[in-house]
Design a protein around this motif. Structure first.
Motif, PDB file in Angstrom:
ATOM      1  N   VAL A  54      -4.323  -2.801   3.378  1.00 41.85           N
ATOM      2  CA  VAL A  54      -5.106  -1.486   3.613  1.00 41.85           C
ATOM      3  C   VAL A  54      -5.496  -1.045   5.051  1.00 41.85           C
ATOM      4  O   VAL A  54      -5.196  -0.182   5.573  1.00 41.85           O
ATOM      5  N   ALA A  63      -5.111  -7.377  -0.189  1.00 42.14           N
ATOM      6  CA  ALA A  63      -4.940  -5.817  -0.457  1.00 42.14           C
ATOM      7  C   ALA A  63      -5.704  -5.536   0.739  1.00 42.14           C
ATOM      8  O   ALA A  63      -5.239  -4.405   1.414  1.00 42.14           O
ATOM      9  N   THR A 102      -2.620   0.848  -4.335  1.00 40.26           N
ATOM     10  CA  THR A 102      -2.447  -0.658  -3.547  1.00 40.26           C
ATOM     11  C   THR A 102      -2.060  -1.582  -4.686  1.00 40.26           C
ATOM     12  O   THR A 102      -2.838  -1.665  -5.691  1.00 40.26           O
ATOM     13  N   CYS A 119      -6.497   6.341  -3.868  1.00 39.95           N
ATOM     14  CA  CYS A 119      -6.488   5.153  -4.503  1.00 39.95           C
ATOM     15  C   CYS A 119      -7.872   4.492  -4.584  1.00 39.95           C
ATOM     16  O   CYS A 119      -8.756   4.649  -3.594  1.00 39.95           O
ATOM     17  N   VAL A 133      -8.636   1.878  -1.909  1.00 41.16           N
ATOM     18  CA  VAL A 133      -8.789   2.239  -0.431  1.00 41.16           C
ATOM     19  C   VAL A 133     -10.105   2.900  -0.342  1.00 41.16           C
ATOM     20  O   VAL A 133     -10.730   2.779   0.740  1.00 41.16           O
ATOM     21  N   GLU A 188       0.752  -1.281  -0.003  1.00 42.82           N
ATOM     22  CA  GLU A 188       0.038   0.073   0.051  1.00 42.82           C
ATOM     23  C   GLU A 188       0.959   1.261  -0.135  1.00 42.82           C
ATOM     24  O   GLU A 188       1.770   1.426   0.882  1.00 42.82           O
TER      25      GLU A 188
END
Length: 119
Positions: A67, A63, A51, A85, A88, A32
């Motif tokens: 995160v 992922a 990410t 992102c 995210v 990340e």
């Protein structure tokens, strides 16, 4: 010491990213990328840029784990969250945890200019 797994990963924090190791190869299976930013009024923000999960490790929920770890660390350290992102943004939207939404700031042009820069 036991080798890390997807269930019990090892997190590696470096300037500009948090990585995640999930086996005994030492490969950073997921990363990340972020950068810290201080606004003109002195607000500390952690800008979440992107990410990435290595192809061989995809489909394991890594992922989301990297995160979540990095978001929690940002909150613990007193940062506001700026999610550039898309992953995210989506991850936060799916959570039933108001702390993430309450700590979010809207991305502004100066945040996008931070891509590719270190802390």
């Amino acid at each position: 010491m036991k080798a890390p797994t997807a269930e019990t990963p090892e997190f590696v924090e470096k300037v500009g990213f948090t990585g995640m190791i999930v086996d005994d190869t030492g490969t950073l299976a997921a990363k990340e990328y972020h950068v810290n930013h201080v606004t003109a009024d002195g607000t500390n923000q952690r800008v979440f840029l992107s990410t990435h999960t290595e192809e061989a490790y995809r489909g394991q929920g890594l992922a989301g784990k990297v995160v979540q770890y990095t978001l929690e660390k940002a909150l613990d350290e007193g940062f506001r969250i700026v999610a550039i992102c898309p992953y995210v943004k989506s991850w936060i939207a799916k959570q039933d945890d108001l702390r993430y939404e309450e700590a979010r700031d809207t991305p502004r042009p100066e945040h996008f200019a931070l891509r590719g820069k270190d802390d």
